[in-house]
Motif scaffolding. Structure first.
Motif, PDB file in Angstrom:
ATOM      1  N   UNK A   1      19.066  -5.045   2.290  1.00 49.50           N
ATOM      2  CA  UNK A   1      18.024  -5.048   1.264  1.00 49.50           C
ATOM      3  C   UNK A   1      17.042  -3.897   1.463  1.00 49.50           C
ATOM      4  N   UNK A   2      16.644  -3.653   2.696  1.00 48.84           N
ATOM      5  CA  UNK A   2      15.648  -2.613   2.958  1.00 48.84           C
ATOM      6  C   UNK A   2      16.229  -1.208   2.867  1.00 48.84           C
ATOM      7  N   UNK A   3      17.443  -1.023   3.380  1.00 51.50           N
ATOM      8  CA  UNK A   3      18.007   0.327   3.503  1.00 51.50           C
ATOM      9  C   UNK A   3      18.799   0.733   2.265  1.00 51.50           C
ATOM     10  N   UNK A   4      19.468  -0.209   1.642  1.00 51.48           N
ATOM     11  CA  UNK A   4      20.275   0.107   0.460  1.00 51.48           C
ATOM     12  C   UNK A   4      19.490  -0.167  -0.829  1.00 51.48           C
ATOM     13  N   UNK A   5      19.177  -1.439  -1.054  1.00 48.80           N
ATOM     14  CA  UNK A   5      18.460  -1.786  -2.283  1.00 48.80           C
ATOM     15  C   UNK A   5      17.057  -1.189  -2.285  1.00 48.80           C
ATOM     16  N   UNK A   6      16.485  -1.017  -1.098  1.00 49.63           N
ATOM     17  CA  UNK A   6      15.130  -0.474  -0.999  1.00 49.63           C
ATOM     18  C   UNK A   6      14.983   0.909  -1.594  1.00 49.63           C
TER      19      UNK A   6
ATOM     20  N   UNK B   1       5.077   5.107   2.149  1.00 52.28           N
ATOM     21  CA  UNK B   1       5.342   6.378   2.834  1.00 52.28           C
ATOM     22  C   UNK B   1       6.226   6.141   4.070  1.00 52.28           C
ATOM     23  N   UNK B   2       5.837   5.138   4.872  1.00 51.79           N
ATOM     24  CA  UNK B   2       6.588   4.856   6.101  1.00 51.79           C
ATOM     25  C   UNK B   2       8.017   4.418   5.773  1.00 51.79           C
ATOM     26  N   UNK B   3       8.115   3.478   4.839  1.00 56.97           N
ATOM     27  CA  UNK B   3       9.435   2.958   4.442  1.00 56.97           C
ATOM     28  C   UNK B   3      10.312   4.081   3.879  1.00 56.97           C
ATOM     29  N   UNK B   4       9.759   4.851   2.975  1.00 60.50           N
ATOM     30  CA  UNK B   4      10.512   5.936   2.351  1.00 60.50           C
ATOM     31  C   UNK B   4      10.940   6.997   3.354  1.00 60.50           C
ATOM     32  N   UNK B   5      10.054   7.322   4.298  1.00 58.56           N
ATOM     33  CA  UNK B   5      10.391   8.332   5.310  1.00 58.56           C
ATOM     34  C   UNK B   5      11.544   7.864   6.186  1.00 58.56           C
ATOM     35  N   UNK B   6      11.510   6.583   6.582  1.00 57.07           N
ATOM     36  CA  UNK B   6      12.559   6.057   7.457  1.00 57.07           C
ATOM     37  C   UNK B   6      13.905   6.031   6.745  1.00 57.07           C
ATOM     38  N   UNK B   7      13.938   5.448   5.536  1.00 57.35           N
ATOM     39  CA  UNK B   7      15.231   5.326   4.864  1.00 57.35           C
ATOM     40  C   UNK B   7      15.738   6.685   4.372  1.00 57.35           C
TER      41      UNK B   7
ATOM     42  N   UNK C   1       0.822  -1.200   0.000  1.00 57.01           N
ATOM     43  CA  UNK C   1       0.000   0.000   0.000  1.00 57.01           C
ATOM     44  C   UNK C   1       0.861   1.258   0.000  1.00 57.01           C
ATOM     45  N   UNK C   2       0.239   2.362  -0.417  1.00 55.73           N
ATOM     46  CA  UNK C   2       0.948   3.651  -0.445  1.00 55.73           C
ATOM     47  C   UNK C   2       1.405   4.057   0.952  1.00 55.73           C
ATOM     48  N   UNK C   3       0.606   3.703   1.973  1.00 54.63           N
ATOM     49  CA  UNK C   3       0.969   4.054   3.354  1.00 54.63           C
ATOM     50  C   UNK C   3       2.278   3.396   3.769  1.00 54.63           C
ATOM     51  N   UNK C   4       2.431   2.107   3.429  1.00 54.86           N
ATOM     52  CA  UNK C   4       3.668   1.409   3.780  1.00 54.86           C
ATOM     53  C   UNK C   4       4.860   2.003   3.041  1.00 54.86           C
TER      54      UNK C   4
ATOM     55  N   UNK D   1      11.949   4.014  -5.460  1.00 59.29           N
ATOM     56  CA  UNK D   1      11.868   5.069  -6.476  1.00 59.29           C
ATOM     57  C   UNK D   1      11.184   4.561  -7.733  1.00 59.29           C
ATOM     58  N   UNK D   2      11.196   3.236  -7.957  1.00 60.36           N
ATOM     59  CA  UNK D   2      10.542   2.656  -9.138  1.00 60.36           C
ATOM     60  C   UNK D   2       9.084   2.306  -8.853  1.00 60.36           C
ATOM     61  N   UNK D   3       8.810   1.697  -7.712  1.00 60.59           N
ATOM     62  CA  UNK D   3       7.493   1.107  -7.483  1.00 60.59           C
ATOM     63  C   UNK D   3       6.585   1.916  -6.561  1.00 60.59           C
ATOM     64  N   UNK D   4       7.130   2.811  -5.746  1.00 56.80           N
ATOM     65  CA  UNK D   4       6.267   3.576  -4.839  1.00 56.80           C
ATOM     66  C   UNK D   4       5.340   4.475  -5.654  1.00 56.80           C
ATOM     67  N   UNK D   5       4.077   4.548  -5.273  1.00 57.43           N
ATOM     68  CA  UNK D   5       3.130   5.365  -6.042  1.00 57.43           C
ATOM     69  C   UNK D   5       3.237   6.854  -5.692  1.00 57.43           C
ATOM     70  N   UNK D   6       3.129   7.698  -6.698  1.00 59.06           N
ATOM     71  CA  UNK D   6       2.980   9.141  -6.510  1.00 59.06           C
ATOM     72  C   UNK D   6       4.005   9.775  -5.599  1.00 59.06           C
ATOM     73  N   UNK D   7       3.477  10.602  -4.674  1.00 59.14           N
ATOM     74  CA  UNK D   7       4.342  11.369  -3.782  1.00 59.14           C
ATOM     75  C   UNK D   7       5.039  10.526  -2.717  1.00 59.14           C
ATOM     76  N   UNK D   8       4.651   9.266  -2.593  1.00 55.17           N
ATOM     77  CA  UNK D   8       5.349   8.404  -1.628  1.00 55.17           C
ATOM     78  C   UNK D   8       6.776   8.093  -2.068  1.00 55.17           C
TER      79      UNK D   8
END
Length: 388
Positions: A298-303, A7-13, A2-5, A308-315
């Motif tokens: 995987x989460x912090x580097x490859x993520x 958002x959370x993932x992107x904000x943290x990394x 989901x876009x929410x996840x 940037x490819x799969x997150x929707x919109x402003x996320x």
């Protein structure tokens, strides 16, 4: 997802990489650069005696060049102790020939067998330390070449900083794009370890050790119990740094472009094979820590690239900020290692290869019930008992 996840993932990394970027931008200038002119002592009168200890096992290809570089150092008061650790090639013969030509500077010790519960390299270092006559002990590797002024600059920093343990990072020679890619990744990994904090006695968990140049005051080495506490440590160079901090001694790390040079491995796969030897040991032979390390990579580097490819919109914003910070890290790496910032685009591949090295290190250790190290097999249970 989901876009929410996202958002959370992107904000943290994104926040994490940005914080690390600013932290390193403020901290890294505090790490001394021994290549600068001010670190060459004006006078070499009264400089302390240094014992350089070089363990070697089947190093006939690179050993002679390394020892020759040590024998012509522009330093008035030192000795070189070469330890032939059960070699089956011409390593011992090369040592003996050079010692015969340089009897005042070079001593040779031939190790033919190991005592129980000792790894080969810690034992070789201990044997060298037992006959050393210097106020300082310098542990180095048999494939490292020294510039003639390296020792004088190192002791100048040691005196100025009043340290007990000095680490100098070698200049890594790369001969292929794969080596450059992996060395850039490893440089990034060392940078985020807060190298400038190792000199802070209050930062007990920030420590460093490098096999190419671990110089320790003799009195501090004896206070640690010599290599005895590290007798079963695969990563004895790093763990020596850990003991230094635990015992309350002072530690300093420094750069020095061109002072020490080493070609560590051939190709990206060669570097992966070298990492496979000791990464599981660095993670305390713990499969859970290894799993978390791989997951974190995987989460912090490859993520960043996935987001940037799969997150929707402003996320995508958090991932974009994180990628920008990572790109700026590569610009900083270029300043120190002269590795092109364009290797930023290969960061996903170097991340996956690092994950592979970690996974293989754990897999083969469990599969074999231990490790084969410098010609001797050690059970995993014994290795875990010997951890510092």
């Amino acid at each position: 997802m989901s876009a929410t996840l996202y958002w959370i993932w992107g904000t943290i990394v994104g926040a994490g990489w940005t914080y690390k970027l600013f932290e390193c931008a403020l901290g890294m200038p505090k790490v001394p650069d021994l290549a600068r002119p001010e670190w060459l002592p004006a006078s070499k009168e009264g400089l302390p005696r240094i014992s350089i200890i070089v363990p070697a096992l089947n190093e006939e290809e690179k050993l002679e060049a390394a020892l020759q570089s040590l024998l012509v150092l522009d330093y008035p008061n030192y000795e070189v102790i070469a330890i032939n650790d059960r070699s089956t090639d011409r390593t011992g013969a090369i040592m003996d020939r050079l010692a015969a030509a340089n009897p005042a500077k070079l001593k040779v010790v031939h190790v033919t067998s190991l005592p129980e519960r000792w790894l080969g390299k810690p034992h070789a270092l201990q044997r060298g330390a037992e006959i050393a006559t210097g106020e300082w002990l310098l542990f180095t590797d048999a494939d490292v070449s020294f510039r003639s002024d390296a020792l004088a600059r190192a002791i100048q920093l040691a005196k100025t900083s009043q340290t007990d343990h000095l680490v100098i990072f070698p200049t890594l020679i790369a001969k292929s794009w794969g080596e450059l890619m992996m060395l850039a990744f490893l440089s990034l990994a060392f940078t985020v370890r807060r190298l400038w904090k190792v000199s802070d006695p209050k930062a007990r968990h920030d420590f460093i050790g490098v096999g190419a140049f671990n110089m320790i005051r003799r009195s501090a080495f004896d206070a640690l119990g010599g290599m005895q506490p590290l007798r079963m440590e695969v990563v004895e160079d790093m763990k020596l740094g850990k003991l230094i901090k635990q015992y309350g001694f002072k530690q300093v790390a420094a750069f020095g472009d061109g002072l020490l040079t080493i070609h560590w491995a051939s190709g990206a796969w060669g570097i992966v094979r070298n990492l496979r030897k000791n990464t599981f040991a660095f993670l305390r032979f713990n499969w859970l820590l290894t799993f978390l390390a791989v997951l974190g990579l995987l989460l912090v580097h490859l993520g960043l690239y996935v987001g940037i490819v799969f997150a929707p919109g402003w996320s995508k914003i958090g991932f974009a900020i994180g990628l920008l910070s990572l790109a700026l890290f590569y610009v900083g790496i270029h300043r120190h290692l002269k590795i092109s910032p364009m290797y930023f685009f290969l960061h996903p591949l170097s991340t996956l290869m690092m994950c592979l090295a970690l996974a293989q290190s754990a897999y083969f250790t469990f599969k074999n019930g231990g490790i084969e190290w410098r010609g001797t097999r050690y059970p995993l249970q014994e290795l875990r008992k010997g951890l510092v």
